[in-house]
Enzyme design. Sequence first.
Site, PDB file in Angstrom:
ATOM      1  N   HIS A   1       0.694  -2.716  10.897  1.00 55.55           N
ATOM      2  CA  HIS A   1       1.969  -3.246  11.532  1.00 55.55           C
ATOM      3  C   HIS A   1       2.484  -2.982  12.821  1.00 55.55           C
ATOM      4  O   HIS A   1       3.332  -2.558  13.162  1.00 55.55           O
ATOM      5  CB  HIS A   1       3.324  -3.207  10.597  1.00 55.55           C
ATOM      6  CG  HIS A   1       2.699  -3.904   9.213  1.00 55.55           C
ATOM      7  ND1 HIS A   1       2.606  -5.333   9.003  1.00 55.55           N
ATOM      8  CD2 HIS A   1       2.483  -3.405   7.950  1.00 55.55           C
ATOM      9  CE1 HIS A   1       2.250  -5.680   7.815  1.00 55.55           C
ATOM     10  NE2 HIS A   1       1.986  -4.389   7.025  1.00 55.55           N
TER      11      HIS A   1
ATOM     12  N   GLN B   1       0.738  -1.288   0.043  1.00 55.60           N
ATOM     13  CA  GLN B   1       0.023   0.106  -0.006  1.00 55.60           C
ATOM     14  C   GLN B   1       0.715   1.353   0.000  1.00 55.60           C
ATOM     15  O   GLN B   1       1.722   1.362   0.642  1.00 55.60           O
ATOM     16  CB  GLN B   1      -0.850  -0.195   1.376  1.00 55.60           C
ATOM     17  CG  GLN B   1      -2.209   0.951   1.089  1.00 55.60           C
ATOM     18  CD  GLN B   1      -3.200   0.213   2.197  1.00 55.60           C
ATOM     19  OE1 GLN B   1      -3.205  -0.872   2.535  1.00 55.60           O
ATOM     20  NE2 GLN B   1      -3.875   1.324   2.553  1.00 55.60           N
TER      21      GLN B   1
END
Length: 314
Positions: free
Chosen positions: A200, A11
Amino acid sequence: MSKTAFLFPGQGSQFAGMGMTLAQGYPAARSAFEEADDALGFALSKLCFEGPEEQLWLTENTQPAMVAVSAAALAVLRGKGVTPDYVAGHSLGEYSALVASGSLDFGAAVQLVRKRGRYMQEAVPAGVGAMAALLKVPEGKLESILSEAAQGEIVTAANINSPEQIVIAGHAGAVRRAVELAQAAGARRAVLLPVSAPFHCPLMKPAQERLKADLDATPFRDLAVPLVNNWQARAVRTGVEAREGLYQQVPNPVRWSDSIRALAAEGVTRFIEVGPGGVLTSLLRNIDASLSGAKFGEAEDWEKLAAKASASEH
């Protein structure tokens, strides 16, 4: 014998118009987009080719769009007889890499990442989380910056992209404090990123748990081409390891720098970034000055890629 790795972007590399020249120039690319549209039940290809940008940048759209363009580019490379010895993908790109490795069906991959995007978006209310890029933080300072910035909140390394570039994620306040502390410590740059969720980091645990059922319900074959994964930065070859890696990468950092070093240690000298943009190609030299790559995400990239290949053969 020199080895080739295909690298798949994640992304942030998306743009309206991506993949259009591939679809116009190559029937194999066109059929990849048609397969993605069929799998999702809406015209994802139109969103890739025409936008609008604000729709394309919604995480649940961005993720399948990136996988679709990467798969279209992969289909063209295969048609030209270019194949990898290893694959790796940055975050979301690991799904594209597993399609390339033969472990994951393409239709299943776009369905999975659309859900993954939605789960990540919904894991943290808008405005609660943030991400920032830190460039050239003085050596040994990162840990103390993050622990001082936390103040009871979460802020951790999310993407270890190169020795010079670390992306952090967590609660918005803690990330902002880390940016100020990094600037004060002498980082070359420390900037907040325009993202919709803090990827993350441990705040993604709810998304990880929701994704588990979908991963478990999806068949993963053993890999025909080994993958160096994000979670451990090591080569995996079984479907079980591939699935586990996708589960574990959600709240854990992307160890990109270590992944590229692992590929180089396996004898990879030729890197091809397969998909939109050229972010991963530009990171290569920052990780190891002796490494270089080429990208293939648009029809016009082929001439440069072919020229580079023939130059390296002579």
